[in-house]
Write a protein that holds these residues in place. Structure first.
Motif, PDB file in Angstrom:
ATOM      1  N   ALA A   1       0.865  -1.132   0.051  1.00 35.16           N
ATOM      2  CA  ALA A   1       0.011  -0.172   0.231  1.00 35.16           C
ATOM      3  C   ALA A   1       0.984   1.136   0.066  1.00 35.16           C
ATOM      4  CB  ALA A   1      -1.042   0.056   1.194  1.00 35.16           C
ATOM      5  N   LYS A   2       2.073   1.371   0.783  1.00 40.51           N
ATOM      6  CA  LYS A   2       2.825   2.359   0.687  1.00 40.51           C
ATOM      7  C   LYS A   2       3.546   2.652  -0.708  1.00 40.51           C
ATOM      8  CE  LYS A   2       4.361   4.195   4.204  1.00 40.51           C
ATOM      9  NZ  LYS A   2       4.264   5.521   4.575  1.00 40.51           N
ATOM     10  N   ALA A   3       3.825   1.449  -1.344  1.00 32.48           N
ATOM     11  CA  ALA A   3       4.289   1.628  -2.789  1.00 32.48           C
ATOM     12  C   ALA A   3       3.017   2.211  -3.691  1.00 32.48           C
ATOM     13  CB  ALA A   3       4.643   0.265  -3.411  1.00 32.48           C
ATOM     14  N   LEU A   4       1.984   1.926  -3.240  1.00 30.29           N
ATOM     15  CA  LEU A   4       1.008   2.414  -4.470  1.00 30.29           C
ATOM     16  C   LEU A   4       0.744   3.974  -4.125  1.00 30.29           C
ATOM     17  CD1 LEU A   4      -1.663  -0.390  -4.138  1.00 30.29           C
ATOM     18  CD2 LEU A   4      -0.197   0.200  -6.022  1.00 30.29           C
ATOM     19  N   ALA A   5       0.778   4.247  -2.673  1.00 30.28           N
ATOM     20  CA  ALA A   5       0.842   5.670  -2.287  1.00 30.28           C
ATOM     21  C   ALA A   5       1.759   6.610  -2.861  1.00 30.28           C
ATOM     22  CB  ALA A   5       0.682   5.666  -0.862  1.00 30.28           C
ATOM     23  N   ARG A   6       3.010   5.883  -3.331  1.00 30.97           N
ATOM     24  CA  ARG A   6       4.197   6.490  -3.944  1.00 30.97           C
ATOM     25  C   ARG A   6       4.094   6.897  -5.201  1.00 30.97           C
ATOM     26  NH1 ARG A   6       9.769   5.929  -1.275  1.00 30.97           N
ATOM     27  NH2 ARG A   6       9.401   5.781   0.903  1.00 30.97           N
ATOM     28  N   GLY A   7       2.950   5.951  -5.680  1.00 32.93           N
ATOM     29  CA  GLY A   7       2.683   6.255  -7.213  1.00 32.93           C
ATOM     30  C   GLY A   7       3.426   5.180  -8.142  1.00 32.93           C
ATOM     31  N   LEU A   8       3.728   4.346  -7.392  1.00 30.19           N
ATOM     32  CA  LEU A   8       4.146   2.954  -8.055  1.00 30.19           C
ATOM     33  C   LEU A   8       3.244   2.062  -8.528  1.00 30.19           C
ATOM     34  CD1 LEU A   8       7.443   2.116  -5.802  1.00 30.19           C
ATOM     35  CD2 LEU A   8       7.499   3.557  -7.939  1.00 30.19           C
ATOM     36  N   GLU A   9       3.359   1.537  -9.540  1.00 31.47           N
ATOM     37  CA  GLU A   9       2.389   0.405 -10.114  1.00 31.47           C
ATOM     38  C   GLU A   9       2.845  -1.210 -10.445  1.00 31.47           C
ATOM     39  OE1 GLU A   9       0.824   2.535 -13.319  1.00 31.47           O
ATOM     40  OE2 GLU A   9      -0.423   3.845 -12.160  1.00 31.47           O
ATOM     41  N   GLY A  10       2.208  -1.928 -10.539  1.00 32.71           N
ATOM     42  CA  GLY A  10       2.396  -3.146 -11.125  1.00 32.71           C
ATOM     43  C   GLY A  10       3.733  -4.060 -10.359  1.00 32.71           C
ATOM     44  N   GLU A  11       4.580  -4.332 -11.250  1.00 32.04           N
ATOM     45  CA  GLU A  11       5.622  -5.160 -10.586  1.00 32.04           C
ATOM     46  C   GLU A  11       6.592  -4.362  -9.776  1.00 32.04           C
ATOM     47  OE1 GLU A  11       8.533  -7.700  -9.371  1.00 32.04           O
ATOM     48  OE2 GLU A  11       6.571  -8.070 -10.040  1.00 32.04           O
ATOM     49  N   GLU A  12       6.718  -3.051 -10.213  1.00 34.33           N
ATOM     50  CA  GLU A  12       7.406  -1.940  -9.537  1.00 34.33           C
ATOM     51  C   GLU A  12       6.953  -1.919  -8.107  1.00 34.33           C
ATOM     52  OE1 GLU A  12       9.461   2.411  -9.951  1.00 34.33           O
ATOM     53  OE2 GLU A  12       7.789   1.899 -11.017  1.00 34.33           O
ATOM     54  N   ALA A  13       5.713  -1.732  -7.984  1.00 29.18           N
ATOM     55  CA  ALA A  13       5.179  -1.684  -6.679  1.00 29.18           C
ATOM     56  C   ALA A  13       5.256  -3.052  -5.719  1.00 29.18           C
ATOM     57  CB  ALA A  13       3.526  -1.499  -6.628  1.00 29.18           C
ATOM     58  N   ALA A  14       5.051  -4.241  -6.624  1.00 26.96           N
ATOM     59  CA  ALA A  14       5.296  -5.590  -5.699  1.00 26.96           C
ATOM     60  C   ALA A  14       6.594  -5.542  -5.293  1.00 26.96           C
ATOM     61  CB  ALA A  14       4.997  -6.559  -6.652  1.00 26.96           C
ATOM     62  N   ALA A  15       7.701  -5.115  -6.042  1.00 27.01           N
ATOM     63  CA  ALA A  15       8.982  -5.387  -5.819  1.00 27.01           C
ATOM     64  C   ALA A  15       9.412  -4.709  -4.910  1.00 27.01           C
ATOM     65  CB  ALA A  15       9.875  -4.906  -6.923  1.00 27.01           C
ATOM     66  N   TYR A  16       8.897  -3.282  -4.575  1.00 29.46           N
ATOM     67  CA  TYR A  16       9.202  -2.508  -3.457  1.00 29.46           C
ATOM     68  C   TYR A  16       8.578  -3.356  -2.252  1.00 29.46           C
ATOM     69  CZ  TYR A  16       8.680   1.388   0.024  1.00 29.46           C
ATOM     70  OH  TYR A  16       8.722   2.397   0.908  1.00 29.46           O
ATOM     71  N   GLY A  17       7.374  -3.507  -2.211  1.00 29.38           N
ATOM     72  CA  GLY A  17       6.519  -4.163  -1.027  1.00 29.38           C
ATOM     73  C   GLY A  17       7.319  -5.465  -0.519  1.00 29.38           C
ATOM     74  N   ARG A  18       7.880  -6.414  -1.675  1.00 34.33           N
ATOM     75  CA  ARG A  18       8.684  -7.414  -1.096  1.00 34.33           C
ATOM     76  C   ARG A  18       9.963  -7.074  -0.304  1.00 34.33           C
ATOM     77  NH1 ARG A  18       6.969  -9.418  -6.110  1.00 34.33           N
ATOM     78  NH2 ARG A  18       8.940  -8.931  -7.207  1.00 34.33           N
ATOM     79  N   ARG A  19      10.683  -5.913  -0.947  1.00 34.43           N
ATOM     80  CA  ARG A  19      11.900  -5.423  -0.502  1.00 34.43           C
ATOM     81  C   ARG A  19      11.731  -4.978   0.863  1.00 34.43           C
ATOM     82  NH1 ARG A  19      13.897  -0.060  -1.010  1.00 34.43           N
ATOM     83  NH2 ARG A  19      16.324  -0.243  -0.824  1.00 34.43           N
ATOM     84  N   ILE A  20      10.823  -4.056   1.068  1.00 39.08           N
ATOM     85  CA  ILE A  20      10.806  -3.481   2.476  1.00 39.08           C
ATOM     86  C   ILE A  20      10.170  -4.418   3.527  1.00 39.08           C
ATOM     87  CG2 ILE A  20      10.132  -1.627   3.810  1.00 39.08           C
ATOM     88  CD1 ILE A  20      12.184  -0.986   2.024  1.00 39.08           C
ATOM     89  N   SER A  21       9.142  -5.286   2.891  1.00 35.43           N
ATOM     90  CA  SER A  21       8.528  -6.117   4.077  1.00 35.43           C
ATOM     91  C   SER A  21       9.394  -7.311   4.549  1.00 35.43           C
ATOM     92  CB  SER A  21       6.983  -6.741   3.409  1.00 35.43           C
ATOM     93  OG  SER A  21       7.419  -7.624   2.303  1.00 35.43           O
ATOM     94  N   GLY A  22      10.410  -7.452   3.555  1.00 34.67           N
ATOM     95  CA  GLY A  22      11.269  -8.585   4.002  1.00 34.67           C
ATOM     96  C   GLY A  22      12.128  -8.274   5.001  1.00 34.67           C
ATOM     97  N   ALA A  23      12.755  -6.933   4.994  1.00 34.66           N
ATOM     98  CA  ALA A  23      13.335  -6.630   6.261  1.00 34.66           C
ATOM     99  C   ALA A  23      12.633  -6.100   7.416  1.00 34.66           C
ATOM    100  CB  ALA A  23      14.068  -4.938   5.461  1.00 34.66           C
ATOM    101  N   ALA A  24      11.370  -5.664   7.107  1.00 33.58           N
ATOM    102  CA  ALA A  24      10.487  -5.524   8.262  1.00 33.58           C
ATOM    103  C   ALA A  24      10.091  -6.729   9.048  1.00 33.58           C
ATOM    104  CB  ALA A  24       9.227  -4.615   7.751  1.00 33.58           C
TER     105      ALA A  24
END
Length: 462
Positions: A359-382
């Motif tokens: 959801a944070k990625a979508l709020a940044r204006g990211l879409e599709g795989e770019e948003a999914a990649a951001y979510g995986r990257r940060i959620s894994g660390a979190a």
């Protein structure tokens, strides 16, 4: 998550991994992900059993050991503490070495505390030696963090609640299994033979390592990313979820470690009687974890998490009443309900984490795989940070029990403390993830962390 660095080759490295691509997922991704999930569950299961060894070792420690209840609570608190702290490096080991490679290493490390306990587990051993060996079992707690981070990368967002719940639940069930195994040893050989239990786990540890070696895979796109850790640490949601995870997983592991000792100390149960009762709560808590994850996939993680905390508060009220009236049947009913509810809450809270950062990625204006990649990257660390802090909740529970029994010989004061904490968890869950914003102010496209209610509205659906 995907970087333009030299490809990793050999040792079962998968170079391309895109679970959000439905064609890729259907043709090959799902089969590979499920296979890795299976062997991840087995390894994590053994890790939890070793981590919780001292929840049953204390049942074998009769008067000849010369250790009072407060000393026994401190032994299990030591194992809990170390298990929480090693979760942080274990989380990042997956990206550094590969999920399959680290599963092999982390499984083999379980031999160290098991063999050490085999050597020292007898009357006359100094208390400091027991403390050191209990600390070694903390490596089993680290297995959870690396396993969850690894499996999080294998599954698409729409499947994460189920997959993470099953992975964690299968691991958590190592707690009641080791308690059942202890019951079998005490019932057949007596409380003077703890080494039989320890010896039984040695071949299982080796089997977990070998199966991971020959059946699991590494994902090349998952790479060490210090920037993700720093970004996750700066995100308020990481620490909010860590607080909530203290309430769910901290409760599960803290109660799982302390249950048998509470029954012995407050209700005068023998080792055999305590062992015959302790396994049921952790078993139900483990089985309910994937149920909580699946419900979160369907209804939203925040809704299920809030429901779990409300019900946990009610169950704790029952336990307080039973403790005051010294009613063992009612106490058992309330305590077992606490386990089952904490397990469901475990599944729903971990489902929330990837959803929040997507959801944070979508709020940044990211879409599709770019948003999914951001979510995986940060959620894994979190997840690593959240898992470590959450496990420290188990330490807190054991220390609160220790103080309560030191002061009054009863756990009533401890349960009143836990009741107040669950009320705070209810308030935080509702205020942050369920309370609807009053105004609709869209976030600016691409603005990092834009605070508009577009982001807030997305977060209410996690």
């Amino acid at each position: 998550m995907t970087r333009t660095t030299a490809p990793r080759e050999g040792g079962r490295w998968i170079q391309r991994w895109d679970p959000e691509d439905e064609t890729f997922w259907r043709e090959s991704g799902e089969r590979i992900a499920r296979r890795n999930l299976l062997y991840s569950v087995f390894s994590e299961h053994i890790g939890f059993s070793i981590w919780s060894l001292w929840s049953v070792m204390v049942l074998f420690m009769g008067p000849g050991y010369g250790i009072d209840p407060a000393g026994k609570f401190f032994l299990i608190a030591t194992a809990t503490c170390v298990g929480a702290l090693v979760r942080i490096p274990y989380t990042f080991a997956v990206a550094r070495f590969g999920g399959r490679n680290w599963t092999v290493v982390s499984a083999l490390l379980l031999l160290v505390p098991t063999v050490a306990a085999l050597v020292v587990m007898e009357p006359g051993t100094p208390y400091g030696t027991f403390l050191a060996v209990a600390a070694l079992t903390g490596v089993g707690g680290g297995n959870f963090a690396s396993s969850m981070t690894n499996i999080n990368a294998f599954f698409p967002l729409r499947k994460k609640g189920w997959a993470l719940g099953l992975n964690a639940g299968g691991g958590n069930i190592g707690v009641p299994v080791v308690q059942l195994a202890a019951l079998l040893v005490i019932a057949t050989a007596g409380a003077g033979h703890p080494r039989l239990l320890l010896a039984a786990y040695l071949p299982l540890i080796v089997a977990a390592a070998v199966l991971a070696l020959v059946r699991m895979d590494n994902l090349a796109p998952v790479r060490a990313d210090a920037g993700a850790v720093r970004e996750a640490a700066r995100q308020p949601h990481t620490w909010i979820m860590a607080f909530l995870y203290v309430g769910t997983f901290g409760s599960f592991i803290g109660y799982g470690f302390a249950f048998g000792l509470v029954l012995q100390t407050q209700f005068g149960r023998t080792p055999l009687q305590a062992a015959s009762m302790t396994f049921l709560g952790p078993l139900l808590g483990s089985l309910s974890r994937p149920v909580g994850g699946a419900l979160a996939d369907r209804f939203g993680g925040a809704r299920i998490t809030l429901a779990a905390f409300v019900a946990m508060a009610a169950a704790t009220g029952v336990v307080v009443l039973a403790s005051v009236r010294e009613s063992l049947p009612v106490f058992l009913a309330g305590f077992v309900a606490l386990f089952a509810l904490s397990g469901a809450g475990n599944g729903s809270t971990y489902k929330m984490i990837p959803g929040i950062f997507h959801a944070k990625a979508l709020a940044r204006g990211l879409e599709g795989e770019e948003a999914a990649a951001y979510g995986r990257r940060i959620s894994g660390a979190a997840m690593g940070l959240t898992g470590a802090v959450g496990a420290l909740g188990g330490l807190g529970i054991n220390l609160v029990f220790r103080r309560a029994f030191q002061d009054s010989g009863s756990g009533t004061a401890a349960f009143v403390t836990f009741l107040a904490f669950y009320a705070a968890c209810c308030a935080v869950t509702w205020a942050v993830y369920l309370r609807r914003p009053r105004q609709q102010t869209p976030a600016a496209p691409g603005a990092p962390g834009a605070p508009g209610t577009t982001a807030k509205a997305q977060l209410t659906s996690v």
